[in-house]
Design an enzyme around this catalytic site. Structure first.
Site, PDB file in Angstrom:
ATOM      1  N   CYS A   3       0.849  -1.198   0.000  1.00 13.69           N
ATOM      2  CA  CYS A   3       0.000   0.000   0.000  1.00 13.69           C
ATOM      3  C   CYS A   3       0.885   1.249   0.000  1.00 13.69           C
ATOM      4  CB  CYS A   3      -0.897   0.009   1.234  1.00 13.69           C
ATOM      5  SG  CYS A   3      -1.875   1.530   1.318  1.00 13.69           S
TER       6      CYS A   3
ATOM      7  N   HIS B 298       4.191  -8.926  13.148  1.00  9.68           N
ATOM      8  CA  HIS B 298       3.294  -8.522  12.054  1.00  9.68           C
ATOM      9  C   HIS B 298       4.142  -8.212  10.817  1.00  9.68           C
ATOM     10  CE1 HIS B 298       0.407  -6.228   9.696  1.00  9.68           C
ATOM     11  NE2 HIS B 298      -0.546  -6.769  10.434  1.00  9.68           N
TER      12      HIS B 298
ATOM     13  N   GLU C  65       3.854  -6.138   8.383  1.00  8.15           N
ATOM     14  CA  GLU C  65       4.142  -4.732   8.070  1.00  8.15           C
ATOM     15  C   GLU C  65       5.331  -4.229   8.893  1.00  8.15           C
ATOM     16  OE1 GLU C  65       0.827  -1.904   8.141  1.00  8.15           O
ATOM     17  OE2 GLU C  65       2.268  -0.359   8.738  1.00  8.15           O
TER      18      GLU C  65
ATOM     19  N   THR D 284       0.500   0.976  10.401  1.00 11.96           N
ATOM     20  CA  THR D 284      -0.647   1.750   9.897  1.00 11.96           C
ATOM     21  C   THR D 284      -1.987   1.324  10.502  1.00 11.96           C
ATOM     22  OG1 THR D 284      -0.883   0.206   8.053  1.00 11.96           O
ATOM     23  CG2 THR D 284       0.435   2.192   7.654  1.00 11.96           C
TER      24      THR D 284
ATOM     25  N   CYS E 102      -3.237   4.906   9.213  1.00 12.05           N
ATOM     26  CA  CYS E 102      -3.777   5.445   7.963  1.00 12.05           C
ATOM     27  C   CYS E 102      -5.220   5.918   8.100  1.00 12.05           C
ATOM     28  CB  CYS E 102      -3.670   4.384   6.868  1.00 12.05           C
ATOM     29  SG  CYS E 102      -4.916   3.119   7.043  1.00 12.05           S
TER      30      CYS E 102
HETATM   31  O1  0JX Z   1      -3.349  -6.998   9.783  1.00  7.52           O
HETATM   32  P1  0JX Z   1      -3.644  -5.717   9.064  1.00  7.52           P
HETATM   33  O2  0JX Z   1      -4.790  -4.983   9.610  1.00  7.52           O
HETATM   34  O3  0JX Z   1      -2.407  -4.846   8.980  1.00  7.52           O
HETATM   35  O4  0JX Z   1      -3.932  -6.090   7.556  1.00  7.52           O
HETATM   36  P2  0JX Z   1      -5.234  -6.472   6.761  1.00  7.52           P
HETATM   37  O5  0JX Z   1      -6.272  -7.075   7.597  1.00  7.52           O
HETATM   38  O6  0JX Z   1      -4.775  -7.255   5.587  1.00  7.52           O
HETATM   39  O7  0JX Z   1      -5.771  -5.032   6.325  1.00  7.52           O
HETATM   40  C1  0JX Z   1      -5.497  -4.369   5.212  1.00  7.52           C
HETATM   41  C2  0JX Z   1      -4.066  -4.274   4.790  1.00  7.52           C
HETATM   42  C3  0JX Z   1      -3.370  -3.290   5.617  1.00  7.52           C
HETATM   43  C4  0JX Z   1      -2.143  -2.888   5.351  1.00  7.52           C
HETATM   44  O8  0JX Z   1      -1.706  -1.803   5.974  1.00  7.52           O
HETATM   45 FE1  SF4 Z   2      -3.231   1.071   3.090  1.00  6.29          FE
HETATM   46 FE2  SF4 Z   2      -4.419   1.721   5.350  1.00  6.29          FE
HETATM   47 FE3  SF4 Z   2      -5.510  -0.052   3.783  1.00  6.29          FE
HETATM   48 FE4  SF4 Z   2      -3.279  -0.645   5.085  1.00  6.29          FE
HETATM   49  S1  SF4 Z   2      -5.288  -0.267   5.985  1.00  6.29           S
HETATM   50  S2  SF4 Z   2      -3.746  -1.110   2.985  1.00  6.29           S
HETATM   51  S3  SF4 Z   2      -2.248   1.348   5.061  1.00  6.29           S
HETATM   52  S4  SF4 Z   2      -5.163   2.122   3.286  1.00  6.29           S
END
Ligand code: 0JX
Ligand code: SF4
Length: 321
Positions: A104, A132, A134, A172, A202
């Site tokens: 992202c 995690h 990320e 994020t 975010c």
């Molecule tokens: O576990 P996260 O909430 O970071 O990821 P998920 O559930 O795949 O949500 C969307 C992707 C987020 C990336 O920042």
């Molecule tokens: Fe991008 Fe936020 Fe979605 Fe994660 S949750 S993919 S940082 S917009």
């Protein structure tokens, strides 16, 4: 005395909920890659943390792997929305893989902040959940400058080289309120700690938390649709409980709902994490309707209009074809 049966049962559905711009982009990237290059298309890690999304893409020909070394040389690999460290890019290059980076752009923004502060020799306190993906990707940008702060409990154990040259960054998809507390505690220990240039949590994470607070205040139960490993979805359960819901549960899909959760409940709140397709929410609403929750009201807290273009590697080939 007979247990009281609620006469009017209603559902409040939070808005915004579900797919964010980064998830939509990542999922469409895998779909388009399958159309453009044909199956199989390899994906490193779950493209987003949702069981249904992963199964659906698998059925279309995507092969999910844990590490790049599992991808046969010369094949196409998509990197997930959560981002990868520079080491993963190098491995892929060594294996001569064709990569599509579905990180992202808002995660990339945090990577760039990390690189910039590390380049100026700052110590970086990265608030996030240990293990995690990320956090692993972001920390990999400057491992010698970054240390992880996994919640309030870990603040006291932090040791830094130079407390005068310190910045915090974050994952994020954290709880906004909890992060505010963690930062406050960090600043008690390190008063000159500087803030990131802009919010790392975010827009989508923030907006879904604002929206769930609004419905939680009016609901006895809040059902959050999302998978167990989805950080932002799990945070919605915590936020709902902290803001008025007597109970809140994370469900991967409608079959996870237990009838006894609904005993004596007149208002159920429903929302979903950023990685959750809307059809799963619709199935939850259908299940609730079977229990007499026929009245459904959508409560919109924030308007969203964010969209991201597809990864450039893919756009180039789509244009050429
Ligand atoms: O576990 P996260 O909430 O970071 O990821 P998920 O559930 O795949 O949500 C969307 C992707 C987020 C990336 O920042
Ligand atoms: Fe991008 Fe936020 Fe979605 Fe994660 S949750 S993919 S940082 S917009």
């Amino acid at each position: 005395m007979e247990p009281q049966t609620p006469t009017s049962r209603r559902v409040l559905v939070a808005k915004p909920r579900g797919y964010c711009a980064g998830v939509d982009r990542a999922v469409v990237a895998v779909e388009k890659a399958l159309e453009q290059y044909g199956a199989p298309v390899y994906v490193r890690k779950q493209i987003v943390h949702n069981t249904h999304v992963v199964k659906t893409l698998e059925a279309k020909g995507a092969i999910f792997v844990e590490e790049t070394e599992e991808v046969p040389e010369g094949e196409i690999v998509v990197f997930s929305a959560h981002g990868v460290s520079p080491a993963v890019h190098s491995e892929a290059q060594q294996r001569k893989l064709r990569t599509i980076d579905a990180t992202c752009p808002l995660v990339t923004k945090v990577h760039n902040e990390a690189k910039r502060f590390a380049g100026q020799d700052y110590g970086i306190l990265l608030i996030g959940h240990e293990g995690h993906e990320e956090v692993e990707g972001t920390a990999g940008e400057a491992p010698e400058h970054i240390q992880l702060v996994d919640g309030l409990g870990s603040v006291d154990g932090i040791q830094v080289k130079d407390p005068e040259k310190l910045v915090w960054l974050s994952q994020t998809t954290l709880s906004v309120d909890e992060t505010v507390e963690t930062v406050a505690r960090l600043k008690e220990r390190f008063p000159t700690l500087i803030d990131p240039p802009s919010d790392d949590i975010c827009y989508a994470t923030q907006n879904r938390q604002v929206a769930v607070k609004e419905i939680a205040a009016q609901s006895q139960l809040v059902i959050v649709v999302g998978s167990e490993n989805s950080s932002n979805s799990k945070r919605l359960v915590e936020v709902a409980k902290d803001h008025g819901a007597a109970a809140s549960y994370l469900v991967d899909n409608a079959t996870f709902i237990q009838d006894e959760w609904l005993d004596g409940v007149t208002t159920v709140g429903v929302t979903s994490g950023a990685s959750v397709p809307e059809e799963l929410v619709e199935q939850v609403l259908a299940r609730l309707a079977q229990h007499g929750f026929g009245e459904v009201e959508e409560v919109e807290s924030v308007r969203e209009s964010m969209r991201f273009s597809l990864p450039h590697e893919l756009r180039k080939d789509l244009r050429a074809s």
